[in-house]
Write a protein that holds these residues in place. Structure first.
Motif, PDB file in Angstrom:
ATOM      1  N   THR A 190      89.985  87.511  88.313  1.00  0.00           N
ATOM      2  CA  THR A 190      91.212  87.697  88.896  1.00  0.00           C
ATOM      3  C   THR A 190      92.216  86.440  87.999  1.00  0.00           C
TER       4      THR A 190
ATOM      5  N   VAL B 172      99.544  85.618  94.304  1.00  0.00           N
ATOM      6  CA  VAL B 172      98.408  86.759  93.985  1.00  0.00           C
ATOM      7  C   VAL B 172      97.225  87.022  93.023  1.00  0.00           C
TER       8      VAL B 172
ATOM      9  N   LYS C   7      95.202  89.076  90.983  1.00  0.00           N
ATOM     10  CA  LYS C   7      95.013  90.876  90.233  1.00  0.00           C
ATOM     11  C   LYS C   7      93.715  90.321  89.142  1.00  0.00           C
TER      12      LYS C   7
ATOM     13  N   GLY D 138      96.128  97.210  92.049  1.00  0.00           N
ATOM     14  CA  GLY D 138      97.987  95.952  91.240  1.00  0.00           C
ATOM     15  C   GLY D 138      97.268  94.962  91.071  1.00  0.00           C
ATOM     16  N   ARG D 139      96.944  94.738  92.774  1.00  0.00           N
ATOM     17  CA  ARG D 139      97.366  93.250  93.128  1.00  0.00           C
ATOM     18  C   ARG D 139      97.159  93.467  94.842  1.00  0.00           C
TER      19      ARG D 139
ATOM     20  N   LYS E 252      97.458 100.304  91.803  1.00  0.00           N
ATOM     21  CA  LYS E 252      97.916  99.879  90.501  1.00  0.00           C
ATOM     22  C   LYS E 252      99.763 100.950  90.349  1.00  0.00           C
TER      23      LYS E 252
ATOM     24  N   TRP F  97      86.405  93.284  91.297  1.00  0.00           N
ATOM     25  CA  TRP F  97      86.540  94.851  90.934  1.00  0.00           C
ATOM     26  C   TRP F  97      86.503  95.564  90.739  1.00  0.00           C
TER      27      TRP F  97
END
Length: 387
Positions: free
Chosen positions: A175, A194, A196, A205-206, A226, A292
């Motif tokens: 990340t 944030v 990502k 995307g985030r 995303k 993720w």
């Protein structure tokens, strides 16, 4: 400075009390945040430390709204806020009355129904007005925290605390972490953390977490697919009053006249076991990958049966039919619409049916369902390799 996100966050409003409200829908969209407040500078590492440490929150009352827009095809609308189509595309609103971690109430009110979760010391009540049914969960005094946290059934994410907890638990060194402009959420100044994914195969995307400047609690969580400018999922406070003790009437509960009451002692061995058919008892339930790129697999028949669609074949389910424990109602039409949007796929891994949205990919093959916020190639790699 290195940042590790594998540590589990701990929240004053217990996650499990939120979970058992599952499937109760109402409300409006979350309004846009207000002008950026001026706050002392915080690094990503400092914000992560604030979120993960135990915080003694003050009494509060507030309203939380969760919205979902997963890029699904047009679904049939039954006009029922608790229908499957509303669960997948609608807004959820919950009123929070919080005195401390042992005394709180979460209330979801709709025009014709109400569902409440009330905790009073080692007792947790779940009341659903539609069936005038009450479930009373009682934990042993010496182990009440452990029992209530780990033995009650899991359910959907409905508060910023729970959403942030799930995200911080799921991600690690894969990340990128940063901060962006401060915001005001429900008139409370907040930082924005944030997250990502580094791997391009993630559909996320985030993730943006608004962290209260004073108490370090998440006030809003947004998940962006995303390439999308608007969140596919968000949950946050729209109204919040800190240091305001809820009225005693909002924390007390007595089963209404005529209500059926089911009593569950969490100290009993039978109560401690997961419910039959839950993920924990599925021998074929498994995962592939991590962080993720995590893919979850489960028997296709179990998934469809839980939605009231009956048994399924190896690759394509039969026509939905409501059954015991299913959502019923519009779930049959919704499942039909989702399956109609899926497409046949094949490769060296085999053949099946693929449903893609902006944030989630679903593959049905060989009697199993593979689900992840990932590109289809990751699902294909997971076939036959989950554990």
């Amino acid at each position: 400075m290195g940042v590790t996100l594998s540590r589990r966050g701990r929240w004053a409003v217990p996650v499990i009390a939120v979970a058992v409200t599952g499937g109760v829908i109402a409300g409006t969209q979350i309004p846009s945040a207000q002008a950026s407040p001026v706050l002392p500078v915080r690094t990503p590492g400092q914000l992560l430390a604030e979120i993960n440490q135990d915080q003694k929150l003050p009494p509060l009352t507030g309203t939380v709204v969760e919205t979902t827009s997963l890029g699904l095809p047009q679904l049939p609308q039954a006009g029922n806020p608790t229908s499957l189509s509303s669960l997948l595309t609608g807004s959820h609103t919950i009123k929070v009355y919080y005195l401390n971690a042992q005394h709180f109430r979460l209330s979801v009110q709709q025009p014709m129904s109400e569902t409440d979760v009330i905790r009073s010391a080692n007792t947790l009540w779940l009341w659903e007005s539609t069936g005038n049914s009450v479930t009373k969960f009682t934990a042993p005094t010496t182990a009440q925290k452990h029992a209530l946290k780990n033995r009650l059934p899991a359910g959907p994410v409905l508060t910023p605390q729970q959403a942030a907890n799930e995200i911080l638990t799921a991600v690690g060194k894969t990340t990128l972490v940063s901060v962006q402009d401060n915001v005001s959420i429900a008139n409370e100044p907040a930082y924005q953390l944030v997250l990502k994914p580094k791997d391009h195969r993630s559909l996320i995307g985030r993730v943006v977490i608004a962290v209260d400047a004073k108490y370090g609690m998440p006030l809003r969580v947004q998940v962006f697919a995303k390439g999308d400018s608007g969140p596919a999922f968000q949950v946050g406070y729209t109204q919040l009053s800190m240091n305001t003790a809820p009225a005693a009437a909002n924390l007390n509960f007595t089963p209404p006249p005529g209500a059926s009451v089911d009593k569950v002692n969490m100290g009993d061995k039978a109560a401690a076991k997961p419910a039959t058919g839950s993920a924990a008892t599925m021998s074929d339930f498994g995962t592939y990958g991590s962080d993720w790129l995590t893919v979850v697999s489960l028997p296709q028949q179990d998934l469809l049966s839980s939605l009231g669609t009956g048994a399924a074949g190896s690759n394509a389910p039969t026509a939905p039919s409501a059954g015991p424990g299913g959502l019923g109602g519009d779930s049959q039409k919704v499942i039909g619409a989702l399956l109609g949007a899926a497409k046949p796929v094949s490769g060296t891994w085999g053949s099946g049916t693929l449903l893609q949205t902006s944030l989630v990919s679903v593959l049905m093959t060989g009697g199993k369902v593979y689900i992840g916020a990932v590109q289809p190639s990751v699902l294909y790699a997971a076939v036959g390799h989950t554990s």
